[in-house]
Design a protein around this motif. Sequence first.
Motif, short mmCIF file in Angstrom:
data_model
loop_
_atom_site.label_atom_id
_atom_site.label_comp_id
_atom_site.label_asym_id
_atom_site.label_seq_id
_atom_site.Cartn_x
_atom_site.Cartn_y
_atom_site.Cartn_z
N GLU A 179 0.83 -1.20 0.00
CA GLU A 179 0.00 0.00 0.00
C GLU A 179 0.87 1.26 0.00
N THR A 203 -9.37 -1.08 4.82
CA THR A 203 -8.37 -0.61 5.77
C THR A 203 -8.84 0.70 6.42
N THR A 204 -7.97 1.29 7.23
CA THR A 204 -8.30 2.57 7.85
C THR A 204 -7.96 3.74 6.93
N GLU A 205 -7.30 3.49 5.81
CA GLU A 205 -6.97 4.54 4.85
C GLU A 205 -7.95 4.51 3.68
N ARG A 206 -7.54 5.04 2.52
CA ARG A 206 -8.41 5.06 1.34
C ARG A 206 -8.15 3.83 0.48
N ARG A 225 -11.87 5.99 10.36
CA ARG A 225 -11.27 5.52 9.11
C ARG A 225 -11.33 6.63 8.08
N ARG A 226 -10.24 6.77 7.32
CA ARG A 226 -10.17 7.90 6.38
C ARG A 226 -11.27 7.82 5.33
N TRP A 227 -11.51 6.66 4.75
CA TRP A 227 -12.54 6.54 3.71
C TRP A 227 -13.93 6.77 4.31
#
Length: 535
Positions: free
Chosen positions: A122, A151-154, A403-405
């Motif tokens: 990633e 995930t916690t990102e995009r 979470r970012r998304w």
Amino acid sequence: MEKTKNSPVFKPKRRDKNEDKFRIGATVAFIVVIIVVGLPMWWKTTTVYRVSLPSSGIGRLSERPIRTAVEVGIYTQQPSRAQLLITELQAAFSDSDIWAITFTKLPPTTKTIEAHTPAALEAILLKTHPQSVGDFMFIEWPKLTEELLLTTERSALMRSDATSNKLALALNSKILQTYRINEILSKNERLGTKTEAPQPAYDVIVSVLNPKPRLTYAQWNVALAVQTYIEPFLAQVSDISNYTVRSQWKYRVSIDAELKQVRDSTKLGRHYALQESALPHILTSIAQNMTASITDKPAINLVVYIPPCNTAPIHIYNKNNEMLTQQGVDAFISPPWGGFIIANPPEHVCLAYNKNEAPVPYYVNTNDNMQVMLSQLHKLLDISNELQIDGIKSVALEQLAPRRWEYEAYIRRSAIKHIATATNTLQSLIKLLDQISYIVITDKVGAEITNSYADILAAKAALLEHRLLDASALAKRAFVASERGFFDASLLAQLYFPDEQKYAIYIPLFLPIMVPVVTSFKMLYKQKQLKHKQE
């Protein structure tokens, strides 16, 4: 009786021509003053001031749909598989009225093939293919239990056998949350969402209730707990709203609910059951004691209730008589009012109370209560997405930030909600102003309406141009301006003085004045006829 020869003969008095001129001049002057000066002045002074508005443009706002541009990257070890997924996903979203999605193939490189962990892969992909706010990325990772792992990102990890249908389902349901956007944009009141648009500012009030402080020596530095957990979280989600956080202790405030004693196998030998149906009544009984100060901002209440040992521990039961305690915590939320947590005293404290011993001081568990409070804030602010889908899992949160998304979906959803709400507000206001012509439209109200209209157009353009944060800021500004314009006090200034009342007041005043004007016209006409005969 006969007249004498020298008796005088009476002749009618001859009018002086100068006197007629003066009479005619005075009449003409009177008519000029009344008609040329008086009537225009009356008309001007009684005309309602209404600044020009873009009414036609506001009426057409609904004709232009709200579309959002999103870029989704697809990485697989086999480029042909990525191209196949992209083709199928493009077909799935080709007829969407909401999304303008661009699917991009991320080709494998030597570094990506040699990556040994999903995190390393990633990081490599994000470095070579930087993302903008609102973007997303699917990364193939063969050694995966679930078909998709968000995930916690995009990004999301996908198994080698993940299908385009599963990816489309994840995009629609979890990442883009199409069903919630449809609820916002729905014109059907039964299908439309009932939630209000996020407000510009909120008061977050954390309250600790100790109804019997002489018997329950609960100790807790709630201000420090708020600074450690709540304030950092709210600081990271302040793109939409600003939050003012306050904490307070409230004593001798108890819940008004019927508690049923239930026997159990603990050392106390019993606990008390609080029925789920009684929870709204609890909030009603304590609501008046929650506000720390009077403000015009909506409040989010986060309450921690410490029951005394004579009614502790308290556990919540549903209508099927099932205990709803999760991870040792009893709590519930009531949007948009807030959340409620029952912080039962430790068992040894209540055992000492039952033995008539002196009250035992204890510390309220900060971590457990704050974690529950953060979870409640996720739900109250409508950030979290708890929709469960087979084969799609989300990585557990191990941080204060969401979470970012998930948070960017909240930003996108809030922007669309602000645009839709501002549009409805402006259209309702324009319709009202068109129907009631005697409502004053001041320069201030006109500026608010015009600015809101311009910001709506700009926010729609920003969404379509892949500028999510700009769109969010513009949509929020449009929403605030529309609300200020709609609720401006000047709109009510002449609401109860319509044209009918205006004419009812002025006609008795001007009618007596107009009678001499009409008779003067008649006199002038006779003078003209007489002069014509003499000539």
